[in-house]
Enzyme design. Structure first.
Site: not given
Ligand SMILES: NC(=O)c1ccc[n+]([C@@H]2O[C@H](COP(=O)([O-])OP(=O)(O)OC[C@H]3O[C@@H](n4cnc5c(N)ncnc54)[C@H](O)[C@@H]3O)[C@@H](O)[C@H]2O)c1
Length: 246
Positions: A15, A17, A36, A57, A83, A145, A158, A162
């Site tokens: 999913s 990023l 994932d 996990d 990610c 983040s 959170y 981070k």
């Molecule tokens: N999207 C943004 O704007 C943004 C901004 C700052 C930081 N981030 C960070 O970037 C990362 C990705 O964000 P995103 O928006 O793509 O999130 P997202 O929810 O689209 O994707 C996260 C993925 O991590 C997987 N996941 C969750 N827990 C897990 C675990 N225990 N083991 C394995 N996989 C697991 C989920 O199934 C999901 O596929 C995150 O760490 C988020 O905090 C995102």
């Protein structure tokens, strides 16, 4: 780094990023292992990009080991991109009382402990790589983040997770610099990127060694290791340097 023909692990690759990163790496010729919890999506993306999927996990040691073993079996593992993450929102004290300790712990376990779990296992495997012509053995990238620096209401858990990623990135880079491995953290959001690469860590070490040598030359007689007088002189010289810098 040459991506083509190398193996990369992308956690959270089912999913957002992570998915984008997995697709980009595959489009540039890498074999990607998506790690994932989401099986259906992860498998579909892995099929589409010619990679592999491992249900994982990231906070579980055995799951991390299985991911790294699969990656190493596919070729030369040269990178990990962390990610996987969760972002629950809860106030320290909300309408229904104190912040759930379980939610806080889980957030730190997935985002911080999970990232470190994958880093340590992937780094251990990459240490055994034959170095590239550039001296590199691999790269480790984690997702921090803007909340690490500027957390909003409801982001205590959170932001803590981070902030931990930001804090551990530099010591990890220092730990691994000698092995030709780099560690970097990307802070998504408004703030751009705090990066600690192995090159930066090595540069700092070189500068520090140069300063020690210069101080010793100024004193006319380099202190011997463990020499208390020499150590005192070094401390005094460092104090003078700090005073000059202020
Ligand atoms: N999207 C943004 O704007 C943004 C901004 C700052 C930081 N981030 C960070 O970037 C990362 C990705 O964000 P995103 O928006 O793509 O999130 P997202 O929810 O689209 O994707 C996260 C993925 O991590 C997987 N996941 C969750 N827990 C897990 C675990 N225990 N083991 C394995 N996989 C697991 C989920 O199934 C999901 O596929 C995150 O760490 C988020 O905090 C995102």
């Amino acid at each position: 780094m040459e991506i083509k023909g190398k193996v990369f692990i992308v956690t959270g690759g089912a999913s957002g990023l992570g998915e984008g990163t997995a697709r980009m790496l595959a489009a540039n010729g890498a074999t990607v292992v998506i790690a994932d919890m989401q099986v259906e999506k992860g498998e579909a993306i892995a099929r589409e990009i010619g990679g592999a999927f491992v249900q994982c996990d990231v906070s579980q040691e055995a799951d991390g080991q299985a991911v790294v073993a699969r990656a190493v079996a596919l070729g030369k593992l040269m990178g990990l991109v962390n990610c996987a993450g969760i972002a629950p929102a809860e106030k320290t004290v909300g309408k229904s009382g104190a912040h759930s300790l379980g939610v806080f712990t889980k957030t730190v376990m997935v985002n911080l402990v999970g990232s470190f779990n994958m880093i340590r296992l992937a780094a251990d495997a990459m240490c055994k790589n034959e170095p590239e012509s550039t001296g590199e053995r691999g790269v480790l990238i984690s997702t921090a983040s803007v909340a690490a620096y500027d957390g909003q209401i409801g982001q205590a858990a959170y932001s803590a997770s981070k902030g931990g990623i930001v804090g551990m990135t530099l010591p990890i880079a220092r730990d691994l610099a000698r092995n030709g491995q780099g560690s970097a953290a990307v802070a998504g959001g408004k703030r751009s990127i705090p990066v600690a690469s192995w090159k930066a860590a090595r540069l700092r070490q070189t500068r520090a060694a140069h300063h020690r040598k210069r101080d010793a030359q100024r004193r006319g007689h380099p202190p011997r290791r463990g020499d208390p007088a020499g150590a005192a002189l070094s401390a005094a010289a460092a104090g003078q340097r700090r005073a000059r810098a202020l």
